[in-house]
Design a protein around this motif. Structure first.
Motif, mmCIF file in Angstrom:
data_model
loop_
_atom_site.group_PDB
_atom_site.id
_atom_site.type_symbol
_atom_site.label_atom_id
_atom_site.label_comp_id
_atom_site.label_asym_id
_atom_site.label_seq_id
_atom_site.Cartn_x
_atom_site.Cartn_y
_atom_site.Cartn_z
ATOM 1 N N ARG A 257 0.736 -1.161 0.056
ATOM 2 C CA ARG A 257 0.163 -0.062 -0.227
ATOM 3 C C ARG A 257 0.769 1.191 0.062
ATOM 4 N NH1 ARG A 257 -2.546 2.301 4.564
ATOM 5 N NH2 ARG A 257 -0.500 2.047 5.436
ATOM 6 N N ASP A 258 2.077 1.378 0.861
ATOM 7 C CA ASP A 258 2.723 2.331 0.922
ATOM 8 C C ASP A 258 3.494 2.656 -0.348
ATOM 9 O OD1 ASP A 258 1.765 2.878 3.262
ATOM 10 O OD2 ASP A 258 3.623 1.663 4.462
ATOM 11 N N ARG A 259 3.968 1.526 -1.014
ATOM 12 C CA ARG A 259 4.634 1.719 -2.312
ATOM 13 C C ARG A 259 3.617 2.310 -3.393
ATOM 14 N NH1 ARG A 259 7.174 -3.252 -0.732
ATOM 15 N NH2 ARG A 259 5.483 -4.524 -1.941
ATOM 16 N N LEU A 260 2.406 1.795 -3.246
ATOM 17 C CA LEU A 260 1.255 2.461 -4.259
ATOM 18 C C LEU A 260 1.077 3.826 -4.114
ATOM 19 C CD1 LEU A 260 -0.334 2.019 -6.674
ATOM 20 C CD2 LEU A 260 -2.530 1.231 -4.837
ATOM 21 N N LYS A 261 1.206 4.287 -2.538
ATOM 22 C CA LYS A 261 0.724 5.758 -2.502
ATOM 23 C C LYS A 261 2.007 6.486 -2.711
ATOM 24 C CE LYS A 261 -0.502 8.447 1.641
ATOM 25 N NZ LYS A 261 -0.619 8.458 3.092
ATOM 26 N N VAL B 206 1.470 7.270 -6.284
ATOM 27 C CA VAL B 206 0.321 8.265 -6.533
ATOM 28 C C VAL B 206 0.975 9.614 -6.169
ATOM 29 C CG1 VAL B 206 -1.586 9.010 -5.930
ATOM 30 C CG2 VAL B 206 -1.469 6.568 -6.114
ATOM 31 N N ASP B 207 1.776 9.637 -5.387
ATOM 32 C CA ASP B 207 2.149 11.056 -4.885
ATOM 33 C C ASP B 207 3.242 11.472 -5.902
ATOM 34 O OD1 ASP B 207 0.929 11.121 -2.489
ATOM 35 O OD2 ASP B 207 2.829 10.476 -1.118
ATOM 36 N N GLN B 208 4.071 10.541 -6.463
ATOM 37 C CA GLN B 208 4.869 10.846 -7.658
ATOM 38 C C GLN B 208 4.085 11.348 -8.737
ATOM 39 O OE1 GLN B 208 7.902 11.638 -7.246
ATOM 40 N NE2 GLN B 208 8.778 11.291 -9.247
ATOM 41 N N LEU B 209 3.036 10.776 -9.297
ATOM 42 C CA LEU B 209 2.134 11.094 -10.192
ATOM 43 C C LEU B 209 1.813 12.503 -10.004
ATOM 44 C CD1 LEU B 209 0.320 7.754 -10.877
ATOM 45 C CD2 LEU B 209 2.096 8.864 -12.276
ATOM 46 N N GLY B 210 1.258 12.716 -8.749
ATOM 47 C CA GLY B 210 0.691 14.264 -8.213
ATOM 48 C C GLY B 210 1.943 15.211 -8.421
ATOM 49 N N LYS B 211 3.003 14.906 -8.393
ATOM 50 C CA LYS B 211 4.036 15.919 -8.350
ATOM 51 C C LYS B 211 4.293 16.167 -10.035
ATOM 52 C CE LYS B 211 6.411 14.957 -4.105
ATOM 53 N NZ LYS B 211 7.652 14.424 -3.682
ATOM 54 N N GLN B 212 4.284 14.867 -10.770
ATOM 55 C CA GLN B 212 4.293 15.173 -12.243
ATOM 56 C C GLN B 212 3.117 16.002 -12.711
ATOM 57 O OE1 GLN B 212 4.676 11.417 -14.278
ATOM 58 N NE2 GLN B 212 6.221 10.534 -12.944
ATOM 59 N N GLY C 253 -4.795 4.565 -8.590
ATOM 60 C CA GLY C 253 -4.340 4.129 -7.706
ATOM 61 C C GLY C 253 -4.902 4.578 -6.202
ATOM 62 N N ASN C 254 -5.700 5.524 -6.064
ATOM 63 C CA ASN C 254 -6.228 5.995 -4.928
ATOM 64 C C ASN C 254 -7.388 5.084 -4.253
ATOM 65 O OD1 ASN C 254 -4.660 8.303 -4.135
ATOM 66 N ND2 ASN C 254 -5.824 9.526 -5.624
ATOM 67 N N GLU C 255 -8.021 4.624 -5.619
ATOM 68 C CA GLU C 255 -8.925 3.733 -5.341
ATOM 69 C C GLU C 255 -8.357 2.199 -4.729
ATOM 70 O OE1 GLU C 255 -10.788 3.044 -9.207
ATOM 71 O OE2 GLU C 255 -12.028 5.055 -8.965
ATOM 72 N N LEU D 28 -6.953 -1.418 -0.093
ATOM 73 C CA LEU D 28 -5.915 -1.937 0.710
ATOM 74 C C LEU D 28 -5.951 -1.499 2.256
ATOM 75 C CD1 LEU D 28 -2.806 -1.615 -1.553
ATOM 76 C CD2 LEU D 28 -3.938 -3.782 -0.942
ATOM 77 N N ASN D 29 -6.343 -0.056 2.352
ATOM 78 C CA ASN D 29 -6.602 0.478 3.787
ATOM 79 C C ASN D 29 -7.667 -0.460 4.402
ATOM 80 O OD1 ASN D 29 -4.602 2.274 3.843
ATOM 81 N ND2 ASN D 29 -5.749 3.899 2.820
ATOM 82 N N LYS D 30 -8.719 -0.727 3.705
ATOM 83 C CA LYS D 30 -10.036 -1.332 4.384
ATOM 84 C C LYS D 30 -9.466 -2.739 4.586
ATOM 85 C CE LYS D 30 -13.705 1.049 1.907
ATOM 86 N NZ LYS D 30 -14.544 0.982 0.924
ATOM 87 N N ARG D 31 -8.757 -3.545 3.770
ATOM 88 C CA ARG D 31 -8.174 -4.776 4.103
ATOM 89 C C ARG D 31 -7.245 -4.448 5.378
ATOM 90 N NH1 ARG D 31 -6.259 -7.290 -1.639
ATOM 91 N NH2 ARG D 31 -8.517 -7.656 -2.510
ATOM 92 N N LEU D 32 -6.306 -3.575 5.372
ATOM 93 C CA LEU D 32 -5.435 -3.422 6.546
ATOM 94 C C LEU D 32 -6.116 -3.352 7.743
ATOM 95 C CD1 LEU D 32 -2.747 -1.612 4.704
ATOM 96 C CD2 LEU D 32 -2.406 -3.915 5.760
ATOM 97 N N GLU D 33 -7.131 -2.470 7.658
ATOM 98 C CA GLU D 33 -8.117 -2.093 9.013
ATOM 99 C C GLU D 33 -8.693 -3.413 9.495
ATOM 100 O OE1 GLU D 33 -9.466 0.167 12.016
ATOM 101 O OE2 GLU D 33 -7.961 0.494 10.393
#
Length: 914
Positions: free
Chosen positions: A31-35, A38-44, A859-861, A866-871
Motif C-alpha cells: 500500500r505504501d509503495r502504491l501511495k 501516486v504522490d509521484q504522479l501528483g508531482k508530475q 491508485g487512490n481507489e 488496501l486500507n480497508k483490508r489492513l483495517e
C-alpha cells in the motif's frame, strides 16, 4: 458499560498495539509503495501544469507579433509636452504637424456680485433664481458656410480709415463672423468699427476726419475681402456696407438642407393640414414603396405640391427667404398646419397652429450672420413687430430710435448704440437678454427706456429708475423643439432609461418607460405621451425649453407625474409633481410646465447656507458653494455640473440686489492642426482631449503655448522589438522550467519529474525545429535568425535588436508578413505548436495531465481497498491478541484454582494422619 481494553496485555505483558502496528506496517508495504507512486504522479501533474502555463506564455507572447498594428506602431512627440501631449495610433501617417493651442476648456461658474458678512445671516432680499443650460442669444456664422459653402479664403485685408491711416488685418485664423469683427475692431493703426447684421458686414469710421475715403482692399492675389463682401468699399462716408453674404436666391433656397432648418421627418404622417373645406390632408414624407424622402427645401416643396395637388400649395416667398403655404380649397373651415408622426416640419418652420386666412408663412430660411433672429425669441413664437424705442439718459438727453427694421437681437443692440446717446447696449451676463448702461454721468433725471406700445416691455428693458444699469429679462430663445434629441437634454446626459407614471385628474393612470420606448426626439416623446390612455395633452412649453402637460380630463383630482425607481427621468424633464393652475395660450388651465430650467425662490430670511443646501439637493445643472474673498466676505458660487460648452449656464436673478456675474464661461478646448502645406483644421473638445481620426492622433491640451507646437510622428520599431523581447523572455522561462523538470544528476542519481518522458522530448524538439528551421510560406524571410532571433548553444533564445531594427528599416513589409501572415507566418506557427502542446482539447500536455489524473484515481481507489483490508486485519489481530490474553487469563485462573484444591487436599491428608 463497555469493557476497557489496555494496549498492553495485562496477563502476558505483551505490547499488543505495538505488535499489531508492526505487523500491519509489514502488511501495508504494498500500500505504501502504491501511495508513493501516486504522490509521484501528483508531482508530475503539478510539473505538467507549470509547463503548460509556460507554453501558453510563449503562445501569448507570439500572438503579440501576429498583430499588424504592432508593426505599424507610431511614436509621436510634442515640442512642448507640458502644453500638449500626444499619442499616435497605428493609422497615423508619419510626418510633422503644426498644432496651435487656441483655447482651454473651462467649466462654467458664476458668483453673486453682492458680498455678505456671514453665510449664516439673512440675505435681506427676496426673489427668484433661475438656472438654465440654454437660451443664449450669441450666435455667429461659420465662415465655411458662406458663399454657398465655398467659405472664405484665409488671408489678410487692408483697411484705410478717413484719416488716411492704413493697416493690414490678418484674418487667416478667423473661423466665424465674430472672429472677423473682433479682429478688425482690435486692429491698431486705424479707427474703424465693424458690425454685422442678418446678411452683411458694415464698417463705421470713427476717426472723425475726412482726409481720405474709407477703403478696403485685398492684399496681393488673395480674395479674403471679396469672400467677406468687403472688396470695393471706397466711399467718402463714415458708413459703408459690404455685399450681401446671404443673397436671396430661389435656386439657393431650394438647395437649403432640411436638417439645417431643424426639420425632422417621423413615422407616418409628417405634416397634417386642416383645410377650409373642412377636410384634412396628411402627407407622409417617408414613402414606403419606392421614391425617396425630401432632403432639401426644393424637394419638400415638390413633394407637398405633388401630394396636395389642387388642395395645398407650397412655394417660396418673392424674396426667396420663406416658405408660403396656400390652402387652395374654400369654405368656412379654418386652415391650420401641424406636425404628425413624431416629425418636426410645421413646428420647425413655425407654421404650426391656426393661421389667419388661407395662408401660412414660415420663419426665415436664412440664418443671420450674427445674433439671434427675433423670430427665435419668445419661446419660438417670436417677439412680434417692434416699433420705436424712447431713450433718456440721466443727464436728460433723449432719442427715439426705430427698431422696425431690426431682424436680430444684435441689430437691436447696434441700433441703440448708434442712437447718439451715451448708452452702451449689449447682451447681459447670462447671455439671454439685453443689458443697457447709462454712461452720461448725469443725475438730473431717471434713466428711462419706454415706448408708446409694447416694444420696450417685449424686449424686457422697460425702465424708469435712478439707476444706471438695466439688466433685461430673459427673452426666452427657444432651444428645445420637437426635433431636439432626447439624448441632448439635461446638458447632454439625456433622460436615462427610467419610468414614470402620469395620472390625470379623473384618476386614469398610464406609464412611460424610456427604457423600451423608441422615442429619439422630444417630438416623438410628446406623441408617445399623447397616445396614452390618460386625458393629458403634451406639447412644447411656452418658454421653448422643454415640454408641458395640460390636464384635459376635467376631474376632481390633480394631474400628477411620479418617477418609478431611482432613475428620475420625470424629474430630469422637470415634470415630476402635481399640476398647478397656469396661464397657457391666454387660458387658465391645470398643467405641469417642465423644461430645462431650475427655479429657486429665496426669501429675505434665507441665508447663503440655506440657499446652497436647497440648490444642491434639487438642481439638475449646477452645484452651489460659498466662497470668501480676500476681505473675508462671503459670496454664493454656482458651478456647472458639466465641463465645456455643453455645460454653459444662464443664471438670472429677479432681484438686482442678488445678481450674478460669470467668473468662468463654459467653453470647449480648441486647437488647430495642420500638415505642412495643408489647410488648418479646428478641433474642439469639452475636456481638452482630442481624438483626431483624420491624423490618427490623440492630443491632450494642458496649457496654452505661446507659439505653434510641432508634433512629429515616426515609425516605432521599439514596439516590435519589445514584443520580440517578450517572446524571447517567455521562451527562456519555458526552457528553464523544462530543464528543471527533466534534469539528471549522475553523481546523486537524482532525476527530474519528467526525465525521459516523450512529452518533454517533443516540446524541446518542436520549438527547436521552429526557431532553427526554415519558415516557408511567410514571404521572403525564411527564418527567425534573419530577424535577429536565434537559439544559442545553451538552448536559450537571444534577440539581436540591431538586426531586427535593420530588417524593419530595410524591408518592413517583409518583416510584417513573416510574423503576421495568417496560417503560415511565424506567429501563427508558434500558436499552432502551442495548441498541439498545451491546447484546451487533445493536446500533448492535456492528454498527459488526464492520463496522470486517471492513474492517480485508480491508485487512490486501490489504496482505499488496501486500507480497508489492513483495517480488517488490524481488527482481526487485535481481537486475536485480546482473545489469547483472555484464554491465558482463564488458564491462569484455572491453575490457581487447581493449586488451591491441591493445597486443601494436602491439608486434609495431614489432618487425618494426626
Amino acid at each position: 458499560m463497555g469493557r476497557l481494553q489496555s494496549t498492553v496485555g495485562l496477563v502476558t505483558g505483551t505490547n499488543i498495539q505495538g505488535t499489531v502496528d508492526q505487523l500491519i506496517a509489514l502488511s501495508g508495504q504494498p500500500r505504501d509503495r502504491l501511495k508513493a507512486s501516486v504522490d509521484q504522479l501528483g508531482k508530475q501533474q503539478v510539473g505538467i501544469a507549470e509547463l503548460t502555463a509556460s507554453v501558453i506564455g510563449v503562445q501569448l507572447a507570439g500572438r503579440q507579433l501576429s498583430n499588424v498594428d504592432v508593426f505599424q506602431s507610431r511614436k509621436a512627440t510634442s515640442s512642448e509636452a507640458d502644453a500638449l501631449s500626444v499619442k499616435a495610433s497605428s493609422s497615423a501617417a508619419t510626418g510633422g504637424y503644426a498644432v496651435r493651442t487656441v483655447q482651454l476648456a473651462a467649466t462654467h461658474s458664476a458668483r453673486s456680485q453682492r458680498t455678505f458678512d456671514s453665510a449664516t445671516a439673512a440675505i435681506g432680499v427676496a426673489g427668484k433664481l433661475e438656472i438654465a443650460p440654454g437660451g443664449f442669444l450669441e450666435q455667429t456664422t461659420s465662415l465655411s458656410e458662406l458663399n454657398q459653402g465655398r467659405g472664405v479664403q484665409p488671408g489678410s485685408i487692408r483697411i484705410t480709415d478717413r484719416s488716411g491711416k492704413t493697416t493690414d488685418v490678418d484674418l487667416s485664423q478667423a473661423r466665424t463672423i465674430d472672429d472677423v469683427l473682433e479682429t478688425i475692431n482690435s486692429a491698431s493703426g486705424v479707427r474703424v468699427r465693424a458690425t454685422a447684421d442678418s446678411d452683411r458686414i458694415s464698417l463705421q469710421d470713427l476717426s472723425g476726419e475726412t482726409v481720405s475715403n474709407l477703403r478696403v482692399e485685398d492684399i496681393g492675389l488673395g480674395e479674403t475681402a471679396i469672400d467677406l463682401g468687403l472688396y470695393g468699399i471706397n466711399v467718402a462716408s463714415n458708413q459703408a456696407q459690404g455685399a450681401d453674404l446671404n443673397p436671396p436666391s430661389a435656386a439657393a433656397a431650394r438647395l437649403t438642407s432640411l436638417s439645417s432648418l431643424g426639420i425632422k421627418l417621423g413615422v407616418g404622417s409628417d405634416l397634417v393640414a386642416k383645410l377650409q373645406d373642412n377636410t384634412a390632408l396628411s402627407i407622409n414624407f417617408n414613402p414606403t414603396a419606392g421614391g425617396t424622402s425630401p432632403a432639401t427645401v426644393g424637394e419638400l416643396l415638390d413633394f407637398i405640391n405633388d401630394k396636395g395637388a389642387g388642395r395645398l400649395n407650397a412655394s417660396l416667398s418673392p424674396e426667396a427667404d420663406r416658405i408660403v403655404f396656400q390652402d387652395l380649397t374654400s369654405g368656412a373651415g379654418t386652415f391650420s398646419l401641424a406636425d404628425g408622426g413624431g416629425a418636426a416640419v410645421a413646428s420647425a418652420l413655425r407654421v404650426d397652429g391656426v393661421t389667419s386666412g388661407g395662408t401660412a408663412t414660415s420663419r426665415s430660411l436664412v440664418k443671420p450672420l450674427r445674433g439671434t433672429s427675433l423670430e427665435d425669441l419668445g419661446g419660438g413664437r417670436g417677439l412680434g413687430p417692434l416699433t420705436n424705442l424712447n431713450l433718456q439718459t440721466r443727464s436728460g438727453a433723449t432719442a427715439i430710435i426705430d427698431l422696425s427694421g431690426a431682424k436680430t437681437i444684435q441689430q437691436v443692440a447696434d441700433t441703440i448704440n448708434a442712437s447718439g446717446l451715451e448708452i452702451s447696449a449689449k447682451l447681459d451676463d447670462s447671455g439671454t437678454g439685453l443689458r443697457l448702461r447709462d454712461l452720461s454721468g448725469g443725475t438730473t433725471t431717471n434713466f428711462k427706456i419706454s415706448s408708446s406700445d409694447s416694444t420696450a416691455s417685449t424686449l424686457g428693458i422697460e425702465f424708469d429708475r435712478a439707476d444706471t444699469i438695466v439688466d433685461g429679462r430673459s427673452l426666452n430663445r427657444q432651444f428645445v423643439d420637437r426635433a431636439t434629441t432626447v439624448a441632448s437634454l439635461n446638458q447632454g446626459r439625456g433622460l436615462g432609461t427610467g419610468s414614470f407614471t402620469i395620472t390625470d385628474s379623473a384618476g386614469v393612470k398610464s406609464a412611460v418607460n424610456l427604457g423600451v420606448t423608441s422615442a429619439q426626439t422630444v417630438g416623438e416623446l410628446i406623441d408617445g405621451i399623447n397616445a396614452l390612455s390618460v386625458n393629458v395633452e403634451a406639447r412644447i412649453n411656452e418658454r421653448g425649453d422643454g415640454i408641458q402637460l395640460i390636464d384635459r380630463a376635467g376631474g376632481s383630482g390633480k394631474l400628477a407625474v411620479v418617477d418609478v425607481g431611482a432613475a428620475g427621468s420625470a424629474k430630469l424633464l422637470g415634470i415630476a409633481g402635481e399640476a398647478t393652475t397656469q396661464t397657457i395660450g391666454g387660458q387658465s388651465v391645470s398643467a405641469i410646465v417642465g423644461g430645462e430650467l431650475d427655479s429657486f425662490s429665496y426669501a429675505a430670511t434665507d441665508t447663503l447656507e440655506s440657499i446652497v443646501t436647497r440648490i444642491n439637493e434639487t438642481s439638475r445643472f449646477a452645484t452651489a458653494s460659498i466662497v470668501k474673498d480676500d476681505f473675508g466676505q462671503s459670496r454664493l458660487q454656482l458651478s456647472s455640473k458639466r465641463n465645456g460648452e455643453v455645460g454653459r449656464l444662464s443664471i438670472d436673478s429677479t432681484s438686482p440686489d442678488f445678481s450674478f456675474i460669470t467668473t468662468a464661461r463654459g467653453q470647449d478646448a480648441q486647437i488647430t492642426i495642420a500638415t505642412s502645406g495643408g489647410s488648418e483644421r479646428f478641433l474642439s473638445s469639452a475636456d481638452g482631449v482630442f481624438a483626431d481620426e483624420a491624423t490618427g492622433l490623440s492630443l491632450t491640451l494642458k496649457q496654452l503655448a505661446e507659439s505653434s507646437v510641432q508634433v512629429n510622428v515616426d515609425k516605432n520599431p521599439e514596439a516590435v522589438t519589445k514584443a520580440a523581447q517578450s517572446l524571447v523572455d517567455q521562451y527562456n522561462k519555458m526552457s528553464d522550467k523544462l530543464k528543471s523538470l527533466t534534469f539528471f544528476n549522475a553523481a546523486t542519481q537524482e532525476v527530474g519529474l519528467l526525465f525521459g518522458t516523450s512529452e518533454a522530448l517533443r516540446i524541446s524538439t518542436g520549438y527547436g525545429k521552429t526557431f532553427s528551421g526554415a519558415i516557408q510560406g511567410a514571404g521572403s524571410i525564411k527564418s527567425f535568425s534573419a530577424v535577429g532571433i536565434r537559439l544559442d548553444d545553451q538552448g536559450k533564445l537571444t534577440l539581436d535588436v540591431a538586426k531586427l531594427t535593420a530588417a524593419l528599416d530595410n524591408n518592413p513589409d517583409a518583416v510584417t508578413e513573416f510574423f503576421t501572415k495568417a496560417d503560415t507566418g511565424a506567429a501563427a506557427r508558434l500558436s499552432k505548436l502551442a495548441d498541439q502542446i498545451a491546447g484546451p482539447n487533445t493536446s500533448l500536455l492535456i492528454n498527459r495531465t488526464e492520463t496522470l489524473g486517471l492513474q492517480m484515481q485508480r491508485g487512490n481507489e486501490r489504496i482505499d481497498v488496501l486500507n480497508k483490508r489492513l483495517e480488517n486485519e488490524r481488527n482481526r489481530l487485535l481481537k486475536s491478541y485480546y482473545a489469547s490474553e483472555a484464554a491465558i487469563a482463564k488458564l491462569q485462573s484455572n491453575q490457581s484454582a487447581l493449586s488451591q484444591i491441591q493445597s486443601y487436599s494436602s491439608f486434609t491428608s495431614s489432618s487425618s494422619s494426626s
